[in-house]
Design a protein around this motif. Structure first.
Motif, PDB file in Angstrom:
ATOM      1  N   SER A  44      19.798   3.167   3.320  1.00  0.00           N
ATOM      2  CA  SER A  44      18.815   3.715   4.259  1.00  0.00           C
ATOM      3  C   SER A  44      17.397   3.386   3.831  1.00  0.00           C
ATOM      4  O   SER A  44      16.541   3.079   4.669  1.00  0.00           O
ATOM      5  N   THR A  45      17.130   3.435   2.526  1.00  0.00           N
ATOM      6  CA  THR A  45      15.783   3.151   2.042  1.00  0.00           C
ATOM      7  C   THR A  45      15.371   1.728   2.358  1.00  0.00           C
ATOM      8  O   THR A  45      14.229   1.473   2.772  1.00  0.00           O
ATOM      9  N   ARG A  46      16.292   0.780   2.176  1.00  0.00           N
ATOM     10  CA  ARG A  46      15.970  -0.622   2.481  1.00  0.00           C
ATOM     11  C   ARG A  46      15.617  -0.816   3.952  1.00  0.00           C
ATOM     12  O   ARG A  46      14.744  -1.633   4.286  1.00  0.00           O
ATOM     13  N   VAL A  47      16.257  -0.063   4.834  1.00  0.00           N
ATOM     14  CA  VAL A  47      15.972  -0.173   6.269  1.00  0.00           C
ATOM     15  C   VAL A  47      14.691   0.577   6.627  1.00  0.00           C
ATOM     16  O   VAL A  47      13.839   0.067   7.362  1.00  0.00           O
ATOM     17  N   ALA A  59      15.886   3.800  -5.527  1.00  0.00           N
ATOM     18  CA  ALA A  59      17.106   4.095  -4.775  1.00  0.00           C
ATOM     19  C   ALA A  59      18.260   3.204  -5.235  1.00  0.00           C
ATOM     20  O   ALA A  59      19.391   3.678  -5.432  1.00  0.00           O
ATOM     21  N   GLU A  60      17.995   1.901  -5.427  1.00  0.00           N
ATOM     22  CA  GLU A  60      19.054   0.994  -5.861  1.00  0.00           C
ATOM     23  C   GLU A  60      19.471   1.271  -7.299  1.00  0.00           C
ATOM     24  O   GLU A  60      20.656   1.136  -7.653  1.00  0.00           O
ATOM     25  N   SER A  61      18.531   1.673  -8.157  1.00  0.00           N
ATOM     26  CA  SER A  61      18.852   1.985  -9.543  1.00  0.00           C
ATOM     27  C   SER A  61      19.698   3.244  -9.631  1.00  0.00           C
ATOM     28  O   SER A  61      20.623   3.331 -10.444  1.00  0.00           O
ATOM     29  N   SER A 108       0.817  -1.221   0.000  1.00  0.00           N
ATOM     30  CA  SER A 108       0.000   0.000   0.000  1.00  0.00           C
ATOM     31  C   SER A 108       0.845   1.263   0.000  1.00  0.00           C
ATOM     32  O   SER A 108       0.422   2.307  -0.524  1.00  0.00           O
ATOM     33  N   GLN A 109       2.042   1.199   0.564  1.00  0.00           N
ATOM     34  CA  GLN A 109       2.917   2.372   0.614  1.00  0.00           C
ATOM     35  C   GLN A 109       3.966   2.370  -0.502  1.00  0.00           C
ATOM     36  O   GLN A 109       4.858   3.214  -0.519  1.00  0.00           O
ATOM     37  N   HIS A 110       3.843   1.417  -1.418  1.00  0.00           N
ATOM     38  CA  HIS A 110       4.703   1.361  -2.617  1.00  0.00           C
ATOM     39  C   HIS A 110       6.195   1.334  -2.262  1.00  0.00           C
ATOM     40  O   HIS A 110       7.011   2.012  -2.878  1.00  0.00           O
ATOM     41  N   HIS A 111       6.538   0.516  -1.289  1.00  0.00           N
ATOM     42  CA  HIS A 111       7.934   0.437  -0.862  1.00  0.00           C
ATOM     43  C   HIS A 111       8.831  -0.187  -1.923  1.00  0.00           C
ATOM     44  O   HIS A 111      10.025   0.152  -2.008  1.00  0.00           O
ATOM     45  N   ALA A 112       8.291  -1.084  -2.724  1.00  0.00           N
ATOM     46  CA  ALA A 112       9.108  -1.708  -3.766  1.00  0.00           C
ATOM     47  C   ALA A 112       9.615  -0.672  -4.758  1.00  0.00           C
ATOM     48  O   ALA A 112      10.756  -0.750  -5.233  1.00  0.00           O
TER      49      ALA A 112
END
Length: 246
Positions: free
Chosen positions: A201-204, A182-184, A172-176
């Protein structure tokens, strides 16, 4: 225009250099992960927009509005513009969000029906036969929440609901999307200060944000216990459980 362009470039570089230091060393990001994620996005957008605008002002300084790229004066300018556009297009392609192979495998299992569905806390969940603990959220129309029987069998009812709520929050929060971008960016511009810090940081932060969303539904204790069962042996799992105490 040249002065304004240089100022924008300097400010953009300052944002790119300073923002990661502030966001990775500030304790408030642990308690407010969604705000921290937004701050990362704003910092990146300001840095990129400021840098592009600054370069444009410097390059187009003192050029007539009717022919800003000087195509009439020199055909080679047109080639330069074309190369620049290709570079921009290449960058856009580099940061395009691509699903990982593990997501494709999960989607196929859910689509084919090989993973039977069960409704948990009002959420359709695909249960896959596996001895190891697994829970994941797969974005997209054919995606959803998947939990392994090896994990479900270890959890109490409220803990299982907490796991599902956590994974549902990722969707629902579109974390993927946040993690993929961020990784790209890290892969596309690894020399930019803060690109690696942003990805890490984004992954955490997305895990913290999903924990908070699940805690609002089922309570912090249920989520903490679920984290300890599902991910209690990893460093991140220990940190997640610790911040959920109290």
């Amino acid at each position: 225009m040249v002065v304004a362009g240089v100022v924008l470039i300097v400010l953009a570089l300052a944002v790119v250099v300073l923002a990661p230091r502030v966001l990775t060393r500030s304790a408030w990001t642990i308690d407010h992960p969604r705000t921290a994620l937004v701050s990362w996005s704003v910092a990146v957008l300001l840095g990129v927009a400021g840098f592009v605008a600054g370069i444009a002002l410097v390059v187009l300084a003192n050029r007539p509005l009717t022919d800003p790229f000087g195509l009439a004066a020199s055909p080679s300018h047109g080639l330069n513009v074309g190369v620049a556009l290709v570079a921009v297009l290449a960058f856009v392609v580099a940061v395009r969000v691509r699903p990982g192979p593990e997501h494709d495998a999960v989607r196929e299992a859910m689509r084919s029906g090989s993973a039977p569905h069960r409704e948990i806390a009002g959420v359709p969940v695909a249960l896959v036969e596996a001895d190891h603990a697994l829970a994941c959220a797969v974005p997209g129309r054919a995606g959803g929440v998947l939990v392994s029987t090896g994990l479900a069998d270890q959890l109490r009812t409220d803990e299982l609901e907490a796991v599902v709520a956590h994974e549902r929050a990722h969707l629902s929060q579109h974390h993927a999307v946040a993690v993929a971008v961020a990784e790209s960016i890290e892969r596309a511009v690894p020399w930019v200060p803060g690109a690696r810090a942003m990805a890490r940081s984004t992954r955490v932060l997305v895990e913290f944000a999903a924990d908070d969303a699940a805690a609002r539904r089922l309570g912090r204790d249920a989520v903490r216990r679920a984290v300890l069962v599902a991910d209690g042996t990893s460093a991140l799992g220990v940190i997640r459980a610790s911040r959920l105490e109290g």
